[in-house]
Design an enzyme around this catalytic site. Sequence first.
Site, PDB file in Angstrom:
ATOM      1  N   SER A  22       0.840  -1.215   0.000  1.00  0.00           N
ATOM      2  CA  SER A  22       0.000   0.000   0.000  1.00  0.00           C
ATOM      3  C   SER A  22       0.867   1.255   0.000  1.00  0.00           C
ATOM      4  CB  SER A  22      -0.878   0.049   1.254  1.00  0.00           C
ATOM      5  OG  SER A  22      -1.859  -0.929   1.210  1.00  0.00           O
ATOM      6  N   ARG A  26       1.459   4.228  -3.022  1.00  0.00           N
ATOM      7  CA  ARG A  26       1.173   5.647  -2.757  1.00  0.00           C
ATOM      8  C   ARG A  26       2.428   6.501  -2.970  1.00  0.00           C
ATOM      9  NH1 ARG A  26      -2.539   2.624  -0.166  1.00  0.00           N
ATOM     10  NH2 ARG A  26      -4.444   3.556   0.682  1.00  0.00           N
ATOM     11  N   SER A 165     -13.436   1.932   3.362  1.00  0.00           N
ATOM     12  CA  SER A 165     -12.469   1.564   2.333  1.00  0.00           C
ATOM     13  C   SER A 165     -11.389   2.630   2.212  1.00  0.00           C
ATOM     14  CB  SER A 165     -13.174   1.384   0.986  1.00  0.00           C
ATOM     15  OG  SER A 165     -12.205   1.346  -0.049  1.00  0.00           O
ATOM     16  N   ASP A 316      -6.988  -7.477   5.314  1.00  0.00           N
ATOM     17  CA  ASP A 316      -6.198  -8.375   4.456  1.00  0.00           C
ATOM     18  C   ASP A 316      -5.685  -9.597   5.224  1.00  0.00           C
ATOM     19  OD1 ASP A 316      -6.657  -6.699   2.338  1.00  0.00           O
ATOM     20  OD2 ASP A 316      -4.764  -5.624   2.539  1.00  0.00           O
ATOM     21  N   LYS A 343     -12.768  -8.794  -2.780  1.00  0.00           N
ATOM     22  CA  LYS A 343     -11.308  -8.636  -2.856  1.00  0.00           C
ATOM     23  C   LYS A 343     -10.798  -9.368  -4.105  1.00  0.00           C
ATOM     24  CE  LYS A 343     -10.832  -6.084   0.758  1.00  0.00           C
ATOM     25  NZ  LYS A 343     -10.433  -4.683   0.576  1.00  0.00           N
ATOM     26  N   ARG A 347     -13.153 -13.942  -0.822  1.00  0.00           N
ATOM     27  CA  ARG A 347     -12.302 -14.598   0.181  1.00  0.00           C
ATOM     28  C   ARG A 347     -13.094 -15.367   1.230  1.00  0.00           C
ATOM     29  NH1 ARG A 347      -7.547  -9.937   0.647  1.00  0.00           N
ATOM     30  NH2 ARG A 347      -6.481 -10.636  -1.241  1.00  0.00           N
TER      31      ARG A 347
HETATM   32  C1  S3P Z   1      -5.747  -1.064   0.507  1.00  0.00           C
HETATM   33  C2  S3P Z   1      -6.928  -1.022   1.168  1.00  0.00           C
HETATM   34  C3  S3P Z   1      -7.763  -2.210   1.414  1.00  0.00           C
HETATM   35  C4  S3P Z   1      -6.962  -3.489   1.266  1.00  0.00           C
HETATM   36  C5  S3P Z   1      -6.103  -3.490   0.045  1.00  0.00           C
HETATM   37  C6  S3P Z   1      -5.145  -2.327   0.046  1.00  0.00           C
HETATM   38  C7  S3P Z   1      -5.044   0.200   0.253  1.00  0.00           C
HETATM   39  O1  S3P Z   1      -8.820  -2.197   0.480  1.00  0.00           O
HETATM   40  O2  S3P Z   1      -7.818  -4.621   1.257  1.00  0.00           O
HETATM   41  O3  S3P Z   1      -5.362  -4.700  -0.025  1.00  0.00           O
HETATM   42  O4  S3P Z   1      -3.878   0.160  -0.174  1.00  0.00           O
HETATM   43  O5  S3P Z   1      -5.653   1.252   0.457  1.00  0.00           O
HETATM   44  P1  S3P Z   1     -10.181  -1.378   0.803  1.00  0.00           P
HETATM   45  O6  S3P Z   1      -9.758  -0.067   1.276  1.00  0.00           O
HETATM   46  O7  S3P Z   1     -10.973  -1.284  -0.453  1.00  0.00           O
HETATM   47  O8  S3P Z   1     -10.861  -2.212   1.849  1.00  0.00           O
END
Ligand code: S3P
Length: 435
Positions: A22, A26, A165, A316, A343, A347
């Site tokens: 993540s 970013r 989210s 996750d 996802k 899952r």
């Molecule tokens: C993530 C947010 C989560 C996560 C994903 C990575 C992110 O998804 O499940 O693997 O990098 O912001 P959601 O925010 O849609 O739940």
Amino acid sequence: MSSKRVFPAPLGGSVKIPGDKSISQRVAMLASLAEGTSRVIGYLNGADARSTLSAMEQMGAVAEFRDDALYITGVAGTLRPPAGPLDMGNSGTGTRLLAGLVAGAGIEVTMVGDESLSSRPMGRIRHPLELMGAHIGLSGQKGTLPMVVCGGKLKGIGYLLPMASAQVKSCILLAGLYAEGKTTVVEPRPTRDHTEKLFQALDIPIEIDGLEISIHGFGSRGPRFKARDFVVPGDFSSAAFWIVAAAVRPGAELVLEGVGLNPRRTALLDVLRRMGASIEIVVTEAAGDPWGTVTVRGAPLHGTVIEGDEIPNLIDELPILAVAGALASGRTEIRDAAELRVKESDRIAEMVGNLRLFGVEVEELEDGMVVGGPAALETPERALDSRGDHRIAMSMAILNTFGSGPVTIQNTGCVDTSYPDFWKHMAALGGKVEG
Ligand code: S3P
């Protein structure tokens, strides 16, 4: 199609956890937007992080791996139209965040992805982005990819997220960079805050008031901020597999180094401790996104209930937590986790189906599952299929380290999206893997 054969074996020892997916994605986006060259240490060498970086390169950023670091020279707010569609591979984060980022940039961008990504809902970002003034075309049958983002002049909005989210939150905040005026997002439950932390590190004007996050837009000329150096901590979600593998095996001891310890990511530790696990944390870097060393000593665990505000902070980790539930005594209940159904795979259905193949008693719920343990695992003769979902592949590999014989897991190439060294690390920790 690649497959692996995993044998039962206790895991223990020490490993350094590779970069957070993540945060890497970013950082790729924001460093690409900055003015000047950023040096990034610890960027994840995984397919999702690579596809995001490549997308930014196609819009004008220059990226170079040199001397164990990644150097990204940004476009100072002005993205260039890409020559063709951006292939986002398997990455929901890359797709959703990038859609926000380019929505106000005055360029038209088409995004495509693999089969799993092409089945994931994008309506959740189309709605707020269109309220801001962008045009989002989704030509997939159910509001899915391919997606065309046709940037417009954006205006700031106030938006109450219909689901917890971080991807949707971040999408709107990134769009807010190019908007006129203030954009405010309100979360129903706290989710990972890497975007907010990076905005703060880059002096991008952001205000955080509990679950309400606001950004003051730079307008359509685009954001102006200076490049800086970044260190990407190890991915807690990758560490989670080893944490569970050691926590549920009495006598096991495992040390994980360089693990990201952002409190919005580490609810798994709270849950495992509640189940009876012995886990020690030493924080080595506390500023921004913190990281440190995690030491796990195995103990007999018992079931617990996981629901509510905890869910987004271990979203996750739920597949590997279901594995912990199968090996703990009593019932482990997972609720409020319907997001798991959209996802990289469904899952809930995949974990329920796979655990049953091992003889685990599991009840499927619309928004979670109830796992009964401790199960005397009977490794199935037939091969398992990851369905192209990295976390399912890795969870089943860990489960079978407790199995009764070797198991074949098919479709394991997906592990490269988040943790290309997973199999190597499993072997380094005493596991036996073939293929
Ligand atoms: C993530 C947010 C989560 C996560 C994903 C990575 C992110 O998804 O499940 O693997 O990098 O912001 P959601 O925010 O849609 O739940």
